[in-house]
Design a protein around this motif. Structure first.
Motif, mmCIF file in Angstrom:
data_model
loop_
_atom_site.group_PDB
_atom_site.id
_atom_site.type_symbol
_atom_site.label_atom_id
_atom_site.label_comp_id
_atom_site.label_asym_id
_atom_site.label_seq_id
_atom_site.Cartn_x
_atom_site.Cartn_y
_atom_site.Cartn_z
ATOM 1 N N LYS A 1 -11.239 7.267 0.829
ATOM 2 C CA LYS A 1 -10.202 8.358 0.500
ATOM 3 C C LYS A 1 -9.888 8.357 -1.114
ATOM 4 N N TYR A 2 -10.120 7.162 -1.705
ATOM 5 C CA TYR A 2 -9.862 7.167 -3.288
ATOM 6 C C TYR A 2 -11.200 8.133 -3.902
ATOM 7 N N VAL A 3 -12.367 7.678 -3.362
ATOM 8 C CA VAL A 3 -13.387 8.291 -4.232
ATOM 9 C C VAL A 3 -13.203 9.909 -4.047
ATOM 10 N N VAL B 1 0.927 -1.153 -0.088
ATOM 11 C CA VAL B 1 0.068 0.099 -0.259
ATOM 12 C C VAL B 1 0.982 1.319 0.254
ATOM 13 N N TYR B 2 1.761 1.278 -1.014
ATOM 14 C CA TYR B 2 2.924 2.637 -1.203
ATOM 15 C C TYR B 2 2.087 3.782 -1.094
ATOM 16 N N ASP B 3 0.914 4.027 -1.906
ATOM 17 C CA ASP B 3 0.337 5.145 -1.684
ATOM 18 C C ASP B 3 -0.028 5.965 -0.404
ATOM 19 N N LEU B 4 0.141 5.177 0.511
ATOM 20 C CA LEU B 4 -0.495 5.690 1.781
ATOM 21 C C LEU B 4 0.654 6.219 2.532
ATOM 22 N N GLY B 5 1.825 5.968 1.908
ATOM 23 C CA GLY B 5 3.224 6.448 2.204
ATOM 24 C C GLY B 5 4.205 5.368 2.701
#
Ligand code: SF4
Length: 453
Positions: free
Chosen positions: A360-362, A322-326
């Motif tokens: 969050k994506y929405v 889940v890289y896009d969460l940091g």
């Protein structure tokens, strides 16, 4: 839809020229399967480790010069090449129930049919079965079946589930202790090499560089039009980093190249490329929950792009990180970062955590709706999806849609039904727009907790 003669995702007869990133990925995968075949044929000596994608310890395996094999990747690749049905039939003839995850049956069937991999080359037997247990009980049963077949050691890295949605220090320590006390000694034994932390750090530093570029690619979908499809296109983008290549120079190069291509598409104001060419108009922006269907992958994708629907974010492209969460692999804390990676992967997250991510994506990707593809095989994904959808609708106001397919069992892909449902769903989005109400009022009911945000 404008036909683009210069690019074809299939590599079919009309593919004149592929983008550089695609050629690089194809070469990397071919090289990996060539090496595996060379080991199987006795032409190359390298330790072989069978393991799973979620929570994989690829950098650690590579630091021992091991070659990883990912059974679920073999299964999906077999499905895309229309080989999975025969393997599933083989497994069912041997007593595996229709209800068992079809990745498992595809893998068992392939093994029983001679362990010829999706590229048509032989796969070597494992020297080690390394199970990173991240959330799915089936992983454990699957490796119990493999253990009956192969005369090799088995190591289970038990990763505590994020039941409360948090990772505590004791959970982290528990995983680190297992890596130190069980995984590394097992890898030392099968490889004949001592653990080399500096080598591991170098691999982890390359992972972090590639992860930065992957996030840049995934987040490009915040643009309008989105230059990528983050589900159907996304599964190609995650390939190298979720499998045997994280930590390699090849992966760094691939993601740098891919990001440059995507940046060029943003600058040119272009949408995604599909198997039928350039997508000309973006009419719908969707978030998709759940894995794709692989047996009819192209047909499935076409149902979206022919309607002008582009997927701007998806949960499936997070199963291997889940890289896009940091999160980034951290070379300064090699074993700690491996533990954090395993603990944080999507399948190890509880339902509220998954809902938060999709919400969050929405919002961040300005999606018109959330579509769930519920696959029959995978309880790890499918359990709770209807509830998740209801909560997401309440929190975000965008409509949810629900379709059902399977991973690699074509018997559960009904093209006409799926197409019908997708069209109806998109018409619902249209209806809301025409009524001047693209997002319905937020409902007070919130079944998972936290309340409307
Ligand atoms: S049930 Fe789902 S997560 Fe578990 S092995 Fe099958 S596909 Fe993977």
């Amino acid at each position: 839809m404008k036909k683009n003669p210069e690019r074809n995702l299939s590599g079919g007869a009309d593919a004149v020229q592929k983008e550089a990133s695609m050629l690089k990925q194809k070469a990397m995968i071919a090289d990996h399967f060539d090496k595996l075949a060379a080991v199987a044929n006795g032409e190359l000596k390298r330790p072989v480790v069978y393991t799973f994608v979620p929570g994989n310890l690829t950098e650690l395996m590579l630091s021992f010069d091991a070659l990883p094999v990912y059974p679920e990747i073999n299964a999906l690749q077999s499905a895309m090449r229309q080989k999975s049905q025969a393997f599933i039939g083989e497994a069912e003839r041997r007593g595996h129930s229709e209800d068992v995850c079809t990745y498992v049956k595809c893998d068992i069937g392939m093994m029983k049919a001679g362990n010829i991999g999706p590229t048509g080359q032989p796969l070597p037997k494992p020297d080690l079965l390394l199970l990173s247990y991240t959330g799915c009980f089936t992983f454990m049963k699957w490796f119990e079946l493999l253990r009956e077949e192969y005369d090799c050691p088995v190591v289970m890295l038990h990763v505590p589930y994020q039941g409360d949605g948090i990772v505590t220090e004791s959970m982290r320590k528990y995983v680190i202790d297992q890596i130190k006390g069980e995984v590394i000694p097992a890898l030392e034994k099968v490889s004949g090499r001592k653990y080399d932390e500096e080598r591991l750090r170098a691999l982890l530093a390359r992972s972090a560089a590639a992860e930065d570029d992957l996030v840049g690619v995934l987040e490009s979908a915040k643009h309008r039009p989105s230059p990528i499809d983050a589900y159907f296109g996304g599964v190609y983008y995650i390939g190298p980093i979720f499998t045997a290549f994280r930590g390699t120079e090849g992966a760094v190069d691939y993601y740098r190249t891919l990001r440059a291509e995507v940046d060029a598409r943003i600058a040119a104001g272009l949408g995604p490329i599909t198997p039928d060419g350039q997508m000309s108009e973006e009419k719908y922006r969707l978030v998709v929950e759940g894995p794709p269907n692989w047996t009819n992958f192209r047909e499935f994708w076409r149902m979206f792009y022919e309607e002008g629907a582009v997927v701007v974010a998806s949960s499936y492209t997070k199963v291997g990180g889940v890289y896009d969460l940091g999160f980034r692999h951290d070379p300064d804390h090699p074993l700690e970062t491996l533990a954090d990676y395993c603990l944080g992967c999507y399948t190890n997250r509880n339902l509220p955590g998954r809902v938060d991510m999709l919400e969050k994506y929405v919002r961040e990707y300005q999606a018109d709706g959330v579509l769930t593809n519920s696959v029959k095989s995978c309880n790890s994904f499918s359990a709770g999806q209807l509830l998740m959808q209801r909560v997401l609708e309440a929190r975000t106001g965008v409509p949810g849609g629900f379709i059902e397919t399977d991973l690699v069992d074509g018997r559960y892909f009904s093209g006409a039904n799926v197409k019908n449902r997708i069209e109806s769903y998109l018409q619902m989005i249209d209806g809301r727009r025409q009524a001047g109400n693209p997002a319905a009022p937020i409902q007070p009911a919130d079944l998972i907790g936290g309340g409307p945000r």
